[in-house]
Design a protein around this motif. Structure first.
Motif, PDB file in Angstrom:
ATOM      1  N   ASP A 262      62.332  30.104  12.206  1.00  0.00           N
ATOM      2  CA  ASP A 262      61.111  30.823  12.588  1.00  0.00           C
ATOM      3  C   ASP A 262      60.246  29.925  13.475  1.00  0.00           C
ATOM      4  N   GLU A 263      60.115  30.297  14.743  1.00  0.00           N
ATOM      5  CA  GLU A 263      59.364  29.484  15.694  1.00  0.00           C
ATOM      6  C   GLU A 263      57.892  29.359  15.304  1.00  0.00           C
ATOM      7  N   LYS A 264      57.322  30.434  14.738  1.00  0.00           N
ATOM      8  CA  LYS A 264      55.900  30.436  14.398  1.00  0.00           C
ATOM      9  C   LYS A 264      55.614  29.710  13.080  1.00  0.00           C
ATOM     10  N   ASN A 265      56.609  29.572  12.236  1.00  0.00           N
ATOM     11  CA  ASN A 265      56.433  28.908  10.927  1.00  0.00           C
ATOM     12  C   ASN A 265      57.479  27.806  10.785  1.00  0.00           C
ATOM     13  N   GLN A 266      57.318  26.769  11.579  1.00  0.00           N
ATOM     14  CA  GLN A 266      58.278  25.676  11.575  1.00  0.00           C
ATOM     15  C   GLN A 266      58.183  24.857  10.286  1.00  0.00           C
ATOM     16  N   VAL A 267      59.292  24.241   9.924  1.00  0.00           N
ATOM     17  CA  VAL A 267      59.263  23.252   8.842  1.00  0.00           C
ATOM     18  C   VAL A 267      58.400  22.084   9.326  1.00  0.00           C
ATOM     19  N   SER A 268      57.393  21.740   8.551  1.00  0.00           N
ATOM     20  CA  SER A 268      56.449  20.691   8.953  1.00  0.00           C
ATOM     21  C   SER A 268      56.635  19.463   8.067  1.00  0.00           C
ATOM     22  N   ILE A 269      56.856  18.305   8.698  1.00  0.00           N
ATOM     23  CA  ILE A 269      57.034  17.040   7.971  1.00  0.00           C
ATOM     24  C   ILE A 269      56.063  16.020   8.570  1.00  0.00           C
ATOM     25  N   GLU A 270      55.178  15.484   7.739  1.00  0.00           N
ATOM     26  CA  GLU A 270      54.188  14.507   8.200  1.00  0.00           C
ATOM     27  C   GLU A 270      54.249  13.256   7.324  1.00  0.00           C
ATOM     28  N   LEU A 271      54.241  12.113   7.963  1.00  0.00           N
ATOM     29  CA  LEU A 271      54.218  10.836   7.244  1.00  0.00           C
ATOM     30  C   LEU A 271      53.207   9.918   7.930  1.00  0.00           C
ATOM     31  N   ILE A 272      52.120   9.614   7.205  1.00  0.00           N
ATOM     32  CA  ILE A 272      51.068   8.741   7.726  1.00  0.00           C
ATOM     33  C   ILE A 272      50.850   7.619   6.715  1.00  0.00           C
ATOM     34  N   ALA A 273      50.947   6.386   7.173  1.00  0.00           N
ATOM     35  CA  ALA A 273      50.777   5.240   6.276  1.00  0.00           C
ATOM     36  C   ALA A 273      49.792   4.255   6.896  1.00  0.00           C
ATOM     37  N   THR A 274      48.671   4.057   6.208  1.00  0.00           N
ATOM     38  CA  THR A 274      47.689   3.062   6.619  1.00  0.00           C
ATOM     39  C   THR A 274      47.760   1.884   5.652  1.00  0.00           C
ATOM     40  N   SER A 315      49.056  10.966  -6.250  1.00  0.00           N
ATOM     41  CA  SER A 315      49.001  12.385  -6.625  1.00  0.00           C
ATOM     42  C   SER A 315      50.179  13.102  -5.972  1.00  0.00           C
ATOM     43  N   PHE A 316      50.744  14.050  -6.690  1.00  0.00           N
ATOM     44  CA  PHE A 316      51.867  14.844  -6.192  1.00  0.00           C
ATOM     45  C   PHE A 316      51.471  16.312  -6.356  1.00  0.00           C
ATOM     46  N   THR A 317      51.210  16.971  -5.243  1.00  0.00           N
ATOM     47  CA  THR A 317      50.733  18.358  -5.265  1.00  0.00           C
ATOM     48  C   THR A 317      51.828  19.299  -4.788  1.00  0.00           C
ATOM     49  N   ILE A 318      52.048  20.360  -5.552  1.00  0.00           N
ATOM     50  CA  ILE A 318      52.995  21.407  -5.169  1.00  0.00           C
ATOM     51  C   ILE A 318      52.225  22.722  -5.048  1.00  0.00           C
ATOM     52  N   LYS A 319      52.286  23.342  -3.867  1.00  0.00           N
ATOM     53  CA  LYS A 319      51.636  24.633  -3.647  1.00  0.00           C
ATOM     54  C   LYS A 319      52.710  25.642  -3.247  1.00  0.00           C
ATOM     55  N   GLU A 320      52.663  26.804  -3.878  1.00  0.00           N
ATOM     56  CA  GLU A 320      53.713  27.786  -3.644  1.00  0.00           C
ATOM     57  C   GLU A 320      53.160  29.191  -3.792  1.00  0.00           C
ATOM     58  N   ASP A 321      53.570  30.077  -2.899  1.00  0.00           N
ATOM     59  CA  ASP A 321      53.305  31.507  -3.062  1.00  0.00           C
ATOM     60  C   ASP A 321      54.589  32.259  -2.706  1.00  0.00           C
ATOM     61  N   GLU A 322      54.473  33.549  -2.439  1.00  0.00           N
ATOM     62  CA  GLU A 322      55.682  34.346  -2.193  1.00  0.00           C
ATOM     63  C   GLU A 322      56.419  33.936  -0.922  1.00  0.00           C
ATOM     64  N   ASN A 323      55.656  33.404   0.054  1.00  0.00           N
ATOM     65  CA  ASN A 323      56.260  33.148   1.362  1.00  0.00           C
ATOM     66  C   ASN A 323      56.359  31.678   1.748  1.00  0.00           C
ATOM     67  N   TYR A 324      55.520  30.828   1.143  1.00  0.00           N
ATOM     68  CA  TYR A 324      55.468  29.440   1.613  1.00  0.00           C
ATOM     69  C   TYR A 324      55.576  28.449   0.450  1.00  0.00           C
ATOM     70  N   TYR A 325      56.028  27.246   0.801  1.00  0.00           N
ATOM     71  CA  TYR A 325      56.188  26.176  -0.190  1.00  0.00           C
ATOM     72  C   TYR A 325      55.717  24.868   0.443  1.00  0.00           C
ATOM     73  N   LEU A 326      54.988  24.068  -0.344  1.00  0.00           N
ATOM     74  CA  LEU A 326      54.429  22.824   0.190  1.00  0.00           C
ATOM     75  C   LEU A 326      54.479  21.726  -0.861  1.00  0.00           C
ATOM     76  N   ASN A 327      54.901  20.537  -0.432  1.00  0.00           N
ATOM     77  CA  ASN A 327      54.811  19.324  -1.251  1.00  0.00           C
ATOM     78  C   ASN A 327      53.893  18.331  -0.534  1.00  0.00           C
ATOM     79  N   GLU A 328      52.958  17.763  -1.277  1.00  0.00           N
ATOM     80  CA  GLU A 328      52.049  16.772  -0.684  1.00  0.00           C
ATOM     81  C   GLU A 328      51.935  15.565  -1.619  1.00  0.00           C
ATOM     82  N   ILE A 329      52.205  14.373  -1.089  1.00  0.00           N
ATOM     83  CA  ILE A 329      52.129  13.136  -1.865  1.00  0.00           C
ATOM     84  C   ILE A 329      51.092  12.222  -1.235  1.00  0.00           C
TER      85      ILE A 329
END
Length: 333
Positions: A262-274, A315-329
Motif C-alpha cells: 500500500d503506497e499510502k500506508n507504507q511500513v514505517s521503521i524509525e531508529l533514532i539514538a542520541t 518503555s515498550f508500547t503496543i498500539k493496535e486497532d482493526e487496521n493498524y499495528y504499532l510497536n514503539e520502544i
C-alpha cells in the motif's frame, strides 16, 4: 518495616549505652519520652529510606558524584535545620544548661552523625545494588539458555546450512547475480542470529541496525522490489547496546503481518539514538485475508529481554486497532 526495626534497635542500644537517666533527660520525662522516641524512630526510618533509595542507589548506578554530593549537602542542611528547630524550639533544652555550649555540641554531633549516616546509607545501597545486579545477571543467563535451547531445537546443523548456502552462492553468481546476493544476505542474517554474543546476548546498536537493513533488502528481493517501506535512521550513540535480534524481530513481524504494497500506508521503521535515548518505531497497516498463525513468542521474548536489561529505564508500547499495528520502544541510556 526493615528500617523501622533497625531504628528501634538503634534506639534501644542507645538507651542501654547511655543509661535510662540520661535518656529521660534527653527525651523528657513522662509521655515526652514516648513521643520523642517515636519521632526519632520515624525520622530515622525516613532519613535512611530517602538516602538509600533516592540518593545512594542512583549513585551506585550512574556514578554522578558531584550531583550526589550536592544532593547530600542540601539534604543534611535541611535535616540539620529541622533538628535544630525540634531540639531548641519544640523540645527545648534544659534551662540549667548553657545554650552556647549546647549549640556547639549540637552542630558537632550532627555533623559527625551526618557523615556516619551517609556512609551507612552508601554501604547498604551498594549491597542492594550488587544483589540486584547478581539476580539480574542470573535472570539474563537463564533467558539466554532458553533462547539457546530454542535455537538448538529448531535449527539444522549450522555447518551444513552455511556450506549449502556457500555452494548455492557460487553456482548462481554468474547466472543470477541477484539470486546470489540474496543467498549471501541470507547467510549473513543466519550467521548473525546464530552467533555467540556473550553471556548477556547484547550487540552494538549499529550492528543490529545493519542487520535490520539486510532483512529489509532480503525481503525486497523476495518481492521484486515492490515493497513500500519507509526507513529512517539517525544513530549518534554508537556505544549503545541492545539485546540481539530485539529490533530485527519487530521488523520481521511487520513483514509477516503487514500490508507491504500500500503506497499510502507504507511500513514505517524509525531508529533514532542520541547520547541519552534510543527511540525505535515499527508501524504497519494490517494485511487483509487469511492471517499467518502466530503465538507471539518473538514479541514476548523481546519484551522480557528489554525488561531484564533496562527495567524502568525503558518503555515498550503496543498500539493496535482493526487496521493498524504499532510497536514503539524508548530506552533511556
Amino acid at each position: 518495616m526493615l528500617y523501622t526495626a533497625w531504628n528501634v534497635a538503634v534506639f534501644l542500644f542507645l538507651v542501654r549505652l547511655q543509661g535510662l537517666e540520661i535518656t529521660l533527660r534527653q527525651f523528657g520525662p513522662g509521655n515526652k519520652i514516648y513521643i520523642n522516641a517515636v519521632h526519632t524512630i520515624i525520622k530515622g526510618t525516613l532519613v535512611y529510606y530517602l538516602l538509600i533509595y533516592h540518593v545512594m542507589i542512583p549513585l551506585t548506578r550512574n556514578r554522578k558524584w558531584k550531583t550526589t554530593i550536592l544532593q547530600c549537602a542540601v539534604f543534611f542542611i535541611l535535616l540539620t535545620a529541622y533538628e535544630y528547630v525540634w531540639n531548641f524550639f519544640i523540645v527545648k533544652p534544659d534551662p540549667s544548661s548553657a545554650i552556647d555550649q549546647s549549640l556547639r555540641i549540637f552542630f558537632i554531633t550532627t555533623a559527625v552523625l551526618d557523615v556516619l549516616i551517609a556512609l551507612i546509607a552508601y554501604f547498604v545501597a551498594t549491597s542492594i545494588t550488587s544483589n540486584e545486579m547478581r539476580k539480574h545477571k542470573e535472570e539474563l543467563e537463564k533467558e539466554k539458555l532458553k533462547a539457546e535451547l530454542a535455537a538448538i531445537k529448531y535449527q539444522i546443523n549450522p555447518h551444513f546450512l552455511f556450506n549449502s548456502l556457500s555452494f548455492i552462492y557460487t553456482k548462481t553468481l554468474k547466472s543470477s547475480p541477484e539470486a546470489a546476493h540474496a543467498v549471501h544476505l541470507l547467510s549473513e542474517i543466519m550467521s548473525y542470529a546464530l552467533d555467540d554474543w556473550g553471556e548477556l546476548g547484547t550487540v552494538p546498536l549499529a550492528v543490529e541496525a545493519e542487520h535490520m537493513k539486510k532483512v529489509i533488502e532480503m525481503n525486497q528481493i523476495r518481492f521484486s522490489h515492490n515493497l513500500k517501506i519507509r526507513y529512517y535512521e539517525d544513530i549518534q550513540a554508537n556505544y549503545a547496546s541492545i539485546p540481539v535480534l530485539a529490533f530485527v524481530t519487530l521488523v520481521e513481524n511487520a513483514f509477516k503481518h503487514g500490508d507491504l504494497t500500500d503506497e499510502k500506508n507504507q511500513v514505517s521503521i524509525e531508529l533514532i539514538a542520541t547520547k541519552s535515548k534510543i527511540y525505535f518505531l515499527v508501524s504497519n497497516k494490517k494485511k487483509t485475508g487469511p492471517k499467518e498463525p502466530s503465538k507471539g513468542i518473538g514479541l514476548s521474548n523481546v519484551q522480557q529481554r528489554l525488561q531484564l536489561m533496562y527495567g524502568i529505564k525503558h518503555s515498550f508500547t503496543i498500539k493496535e486497532d482493526e487496521n493498524y499495528y504499532l510497536n514503539e520502544i524508548i530506552i533511556n541510556l
